[in-house]
Design an enzyme around this catalytic site. Structure first.
Site, PDB file in Angstrom:
ATOM      1  N   HIS A 152       0.882  -0.982  -0.100  1.00  0.00           N
ATOM      2  CA  HIS A 152       0.317   0.478   0.011  1.00  0.00           C
ATOM      3  C   HIS A 152       1.184   1.705  -0.052  1.00  0.00           C
ATOM      4  CE1 HIS A 152      -3.895   1.846   0.425  1.00  0.00           C
ATOM      5  NE2 HIS A 152      -3.132   2.682   0.943  1.00  0.00           N
ATOM      6  N   CYS A 153       0.929   2.028  -1.174  1.00  0.00           N
ATOM      7  CA  CYS A 153       1.623   3.426  -1.200  1.00  0.00           C
ATOM      8  C   CYS A 153       1.006   4.361  -0.710  1.00  0.00           C
ATOM      9  CB  CYS A 153       2.517   2.963  -2.903  1.00  0.00           C
ATOM     10  SG  CYS A 153       3.232   4.286  -2.743  1.00  0.00           S
TER      11      CYS A 153
END
Ligand SMILES: [Zn+2]
Ligand SMILES: [Zn+2]
Length: 365
Positions: A152-153
């Site tokens: 998850h960025c």
């Protein structure tokens, strides 16, 4: 309920701060480069034109790939991975984990699954109520199961996974190109301002900062970029690099590796003309992946498939060493696993720019 809802809305709003920050920096860099450097500082028209053309090319590709990484919705498991109504009712009523596993195994026989939990159980997400396809993980930030989840960025406020991994790699590529080009073309004016060869003006401030910011982003993106290129070459997600997927023969980090060129094609597709464009060309559906079971079990030489691709007719290695999906899948699923029921899975949430790694542990049983 209401305070929880408000809290969640606040969390969603705050999650956009890193994206807004990047967008503001990009807008400022555009103004500083085009207006302050090219229009107000560079005297030569030819140089000005060349810089503006190359700058706009890299700017458009960078913004395009960034946009696609942010706004491409993560792909989720399809309906086939949900339990049918009767099995779901049975599963919910059932208290004993062993019996729940039996129900899951029954449903899983018709699904293309090669991987299990470390304890050998069918990977099931209680939150989304789906059997997790291979390489799929639950993201606690997005609160959903994401196909071929990488991480998850926060810088794109999105999950990087099957649907946008190519866009993410291109985003890193073009941001590196953008920063490198700015730093290289600004350098001579940076030196001239620094040595007072050019008169003091408000352009000086912008040009000096442009060089510092571009160089700083270059350095921080470079390590992440090379790491992800290495992952693409190995056909490994960030999560799999930290925790190997578990096949019948045991954990195997290279279980999905098909050889360098095929690994590249998995993410970028087999038509090279589309490789550098942020359009979706990744191979497969994200639900099942070609795999090779590289670790040969010495105790079961006849049962364990040899290295080779075992999915959907994709073949690597001698033809006699491969078998169709259903065959290998049945053999895989037919193999009983024994282990603790409350196996934990590590989901790695990796923050890109800082490369700080947060590991959250979720129950998978
Ligand atoms: Zn889930
Ligand atoms: Zn996510």
């Amino acid at each position: 309920m209401a305070p929880t809802h408000v809290l969640r809305c606040c969390q969603r709003g705050l999650a956009w701060i890193p994206v807004i920050f990047i967008a503001l920096v990009v807008c400022w860099s555009y103004y500083a480069y085009v207006v302050e450097l090219c229009i107000l500082t560079i005297p030569s028209t030819g140089e000005k034109l060349i810089y503006l053309v190359v700058f706009h090319l890299s700017f458009v590709m960078f913004v395009w790939s960034y946009w696609k990484t942010i706004f491409t919705r993560p792909a989720n498991p399809s309906k086939e991975f949900c339990l049918p109504k009767s099995e779901k009712e049975q599963y919910e009523k059932e208290q004993r984990p062993e019996t729940q596993q039996e129900i899951l195994k029954r449903v899983a026989t018709s699904l293309p699954l090669y991987t299990r939990t470390g304890a050998g159980a069918i990977r099931y997400c209680d939150r989304c109520q789906v059997i997790k396809p291979d390489r799929c993980h639950h993201c606690s930030a997005c609160d959903m199961c994401v196909l071929k989840m990488d991480h998850h960025c926060p810088w794109v406020n999105n999950c990087v996974g099957f649907s946008n991994y190519k866009f993410f790699i291109l985003f890193l590529t073009y941001s590196l190109v953008y920063c490198l080009f700015i730093a290289a073309s600004v350098l001579q004016y940076f030196i001239k301002f620094w040595t007072n060869d050019l008169p003091d003006s408000h352009a000086k401030f912008h040009v000096l900062f442009l060089f510092f910011v571009a160089a700083m982003f270059c350095i921080s993106i470079l390590s992440l970029f090379t790491y992800h290129l290495w992952l693409v070459g190995k056909n490994r997600s960030t999560i799999e690099a930290f925790r190997a997927p578990v096949f019948r023969s045991g954990p195997d980090k290279s279980g999905f590796s098909l050889g360098f060129s095929k690994n590249i094609a998995q993410v970028f597709g087999d038509q090279k003309k589309y490789w550098l464009l942020p359009v979706f060309t990744s191979q497969g559906d994200g639900l099942s992946f070609p795999t090779r079971l590289v670790t040969v079990d010495p105790e079961q030489p006849t049962e364990c498939p040899q290295p080779g691709v075992l999915d959907k007719g994709t073949v690597e290695g001698p033809a006699e060493q491969t078998s169709p999906l259903s065959d290998s899948q049945n053999r895989l699923l037919g193999n009983d696993y024994h282990g603790e029921e409350d196996h934990k899975e590590i989901d790695v949430l990796k923050s890109d720019e800082s490369e700080a790694i947060t590991i959250s542990i979720e129950s998978e049983s």
